[in-house]
Design an enzyme around this catalytic site. Structure first.
Site, PDB file in Angstrom:
ATOM      1  N   ARG A 292      17.675  51.488  -9.297  1.00  0.00           N
ATOM      2  CA  ARG A 292      16.832  51.287  -8.106  1.00  0.00           C
ATOM      3  C   ARG A 292      17.128  49.933  -7.457  1.00  0.00           C
ATOM      4  O   ARG A 292      16.774  49.688  -6.309  1.00  0.00           O
ATOM      5  CB  ARG A 292      15.340  51.435  -8.445  1.00  0.00           C
ATOM      6  CG  ARG A 292      14.429  51.293  -7.239  1.00  0.00           C
ATOM      7  CD  ARG A 292      13.089  52.040  -7.361  1.00  0.00           C
ATOM      8  NE  ARG A 292      12.500  51.982  -8.676  1.00  0.00           N
ATOM      9  CZ  ARG A 292      11.945  50.904  -9.225  1.00  0.00           C
ATOM     10  NH1 ARG A 292      11.880  49.784  -8.545  1.00  0.00           N
ATOM     11  NH2 ARG A 292      11.447  50.958 -10.440  1.00  0.00           N
TER      12      ARG A 292
ATOM     13  N   ASP B 179      18.019  53.233  17.468  1.00  0.00           N
ATOM     14  CA  ASP B 179      18.454  54.419  16.741  1.00  0.00           C
ATOM     15  C   ASP B 179      19.708  54.918  17.457  1.00  0.00           C
ATOM     16  O   ASP B 179      19.644  55.419  18.574  1.00  0.00           O
ATOM     17  CB  ASP B 179      17.345  55.482  16.727  1.00  0.00           C
ATOM     18  CG  ASP B 179      17.712  56.692  15.870  1.00  0.00           C
ATOM     19  OD1 ASP B 179      18.910  57.000  15.765  1.00  0.00           O
ATOM     20  OD2 ASP B 179      16.798  57.344  15.337  1.00  0.00           O
TER      21      ASP B 179
ATOM     22  N   LYS C 285      23.522  63.056   9.961  1.00  0.00           N
ATOM     23  CA  LYS C 285      24.133  63.676  11.117  1.00  0.00           C
ATOM     24  C   LYS C 285      25.646  63.397  11.136  1.00  0.00           C
ATOM     25  O   LYS C 285      26.345  63.856  10.278  1.00  0.00           O
ATOM     26  CB  LYS C 285      23.416  63.199  12.383  1.00  0.00           C
ATOM     27  CG  LYS C 285      21.873  63.211  12.257  1.00  0.00           C
ATOM     28  CD  LYS C 285      21.283  64.598  12.057  1.00  0.00           C
ATOM     29  CE  LYS C 285      19.816  64.587  11.624  1.00  0.00           C
ATOM     30  NZ  LYS C 285      18.902  63.821  12.448  1.00  0.00           N
TER      31      LYS C 285
HETATM   32  C1  LIG Z   1      17.575  63.316  12.276  1.00  0.00           C
HETATM   33  C2  LIG Z   1      17.218  62.091  12.987  1.00  0.00           C
HETATM   34  C3  LIG Z   1      16.386  61.132  12.396  1.00  0.00           C
HETATM   35  C4  LIG Z   1      15.772  61.325  11.026  1.00  0.00           C
HETATM   36  O1  LIG Z   1      16.740  61.310  10.031  1.00  0.00           O
HETATM   37  P1  LIG Z   1      16.621  62.116   8.635  1.00  0.00           P
HETATM   38  O2  LIG Z   1      17.908  61.808   7.965  1.00  0.00           O
HETATM   39  O3  LIG Z   1      16.425  63.559   8.968  1.00  0.00           O
HETATM   40  O4  LIG Z   1      15.446  61.556   7.915  1.00  0.00           O
HETATM   41  C5  LIG Z   1      16.149  59.964  13.100  1.00  0.00           C
HETATM   42  N1  LIG Z   1      16.664  59.766  14.336  1.00  0.00           N
HETATM   43  C6  LIG Z   1      17.449  60.677  14.940  1.00  0.00           C
HETATM   44  C7  LIG Z   1      17.990  60.396  16.290  1.00  0.00           C
HETATM   45  C8  LIG Z   1      17.750  61.872  14.292  1.00  0.00           C
HETATM   46  O5  LIG Z   1      18.525  62.767  14.903  1.00  0.00           O
END
Ligand SMILES: *Cc1c(COP(=O)(O)O)cnc(C)c1O
Length: 421
Positions: A65, A183, A208
């Site tokens: 961890r 993001d 993604k």
């Molecule tokens: C999918 C996504 C998230 C969340 O990510 P997870 O890996 O599903 O927790 C956050 N921001 C964007 C733009 C996303 O497409």
């Protein structure tokens, strides 16, 4: 960190592999240890103290961890690709955002956000689950929303699912000394490096494009040394860890990231253009189409428009449902950035947690479909979409042949080219 190679593709192939020569290996060792034996208690105690305090490494990892070398190599690679001092990986994109929000709570409980952002991120911030107060505002009104207790400005560009682009530098200027988190999941470091535009933190749902093959859930934040230290402190305490196997797969995918993103982008461009002139499509959201980039950010902030597009089907929810029933090559599924093309309905799925009125106000209509373009041939994808659009209003399940029991074994069974495109 100084970027060591001028060319992104070269760095993507070699990043995070600096210790391979000394280890005598050619692929990253996958270390699945949960605990690390010590020979000297004093060394173990000192290591524990430094890791709990947020150091990236220590002579003895003590417990998984606190540190894992396979995860550490992926973090090093991602930091290099984002032009960041450091990166901190988490179990998911949401775990990464949660860690940032928990860290900023200590600085004051107010966050300023620019909508739209990923639905669950919106929900996490708005729900009060983490005890945060939020002001949602427009990208050009961030300055007015800042308060003395504002500890973070959060934006997403391109935004999910409308592909709206936010000018990072303009937001950073308004935020003054409040850190800005971007993001950048849709862009990847191939197309956009927010730290170079003044952001303090870059967040990726590594699930993604970084993972890229639909088999890893992961998140990562690229940032400066001080922030990374705070995020590791939260991670050690809360345990939102990236599994080493997931880190291995993520690291394995980085050398092909630029190839994947560029190929999918070229296909997305072709599909967006064809959709824009289709009679059953009311509008197409894609940054390089006319009107898609009002601030001129493609070329200045983003190297290209990316491979996600959204379009509004004439006929609203019913028509969108018909399209989803009729596609056979595209996979009806949430998520994005995979090798295969995914199509989904934001109002019904990814943004369902957002209030209906907020969805509408941010362009997430009931007829909107989002497509994450994959690596299939553009002509095949267009044939599939054109077929699905032709099936709107026909009813049934839209799949040819089902009445005869000829259910395709695979969604990608070729269909006769009777459909005019
Ligand atoms: C999918 C996504 C998230 C969340 O990510 P997870 O890996 O599903 O927790 C956050 N921001 C964007 C733009 C996303 O497409």
């Amino acid at each position: 960190m100084e970027l060591r190679y001028a060319d992104f593709a070269t760095r993507a192939v070699h990043a995070g592999r600096a210790d391979f020569a000394s280890l005598g290996v050619h692929a990253p060792p996958l270390d699945l240890s949960t605990t690390y034996p010590f020979t000297d208690l004093g060394v173990a105690t000192d290591s524990l103290d430094t890791l709990v305090g947020g150091d990236a490494t220590a002579p003895n990892p003590v417990y998984a961890r606190l540190y894992n070398p396979t995860v550490g190599r992926f973090e090093e690679a991602l930091a290099e690709l984002e032009g960041a001092e450091e990166a901190v990986a988490f179990a998911s994109g949401m775990a990464a955002l949660t860690a940032v929000l928990m860290a900023v709570r200590q600085d004051g409980g107010h966050v300023v956000g620019v909508r739209p952002i990923y639905g669950t991120a919106d929900h996490l911030i708005s729900s009060g689950l983490l005890g945060l107060d939020v002001t949602w505002t427009e990208a050009d009104a961030v300055a007015e929303a800042i308060r003395p207790d504002t500890s973070l400005v959060i934006i997403e560009t391109p935004a999910n699912p409308t592909l709206a682009l936010v000018d990072i530098e303009a937001v950073v200027a308004q935020a003054d000394d409040v850190p800005v988190l971007v993001d950048s999941t849709f862009a990847t470091p191939v197309l956009q490096r927010p730290l170079a535009h003044g952001a303090a933190l870059v967040l990726h749902s590594a699930t993604k494009f970084l993972g890229g093959h639909g088999d890893v859930i992961a998140g990562v934040v690229a940032t400066g040394e001080a922030w990374a230290r705070r995020l590791r402190q939260v991670r050690v305490a809360t345990g939102g860890l990236l599994h080493p196997l997931a880190a291995y797969l993520l690291h394995r995918g980085l050398p092909t990231l630029a190839l994947r993103v560029e190929r999918a982008q070229a296909t997305a461009q072709a599909l967006a253009e064809r959709l824009a002139s289709h009679e059953r499509v009311a509008s197409v959201h894609y940054p390089s189409l006319p009107g898609g980039d009002p601030h001129g950010l493609v070329g200045r902030q983003m190297a290209g428009p990316g491979s996600i597009l959204a379009f509004e089907v004439v006929g609203g929810y019913e028509a969108a449902t018909d399209v989803l029933r009729a596609v056979r090559l595209m996979t009806p599924a949430v998520s994005l950035g995979s090798t295969d093309t995914l199509i989904q309905h934001p109002a019904g799925l990814t943004h369902r947690v957002v209030d209906a009125s907020d969805r509408k106000a941010n362009g997430i209509s009931d007829g909107l479909l989002r497509v994450s373009v994959g690596l299939e041939a553009a002509a095949d994808l267009w044939a599939d979409l054109a077929f699905a659009l032709a099936a709107v209003g026909i009813g049934g399940d839209g799949r040819l042949g089902n009445a005869q029991g000829e259910v395709p074994l695979c969604r990608s069974v070729p269909r006769p080219s009777v459909i005019a495109d």
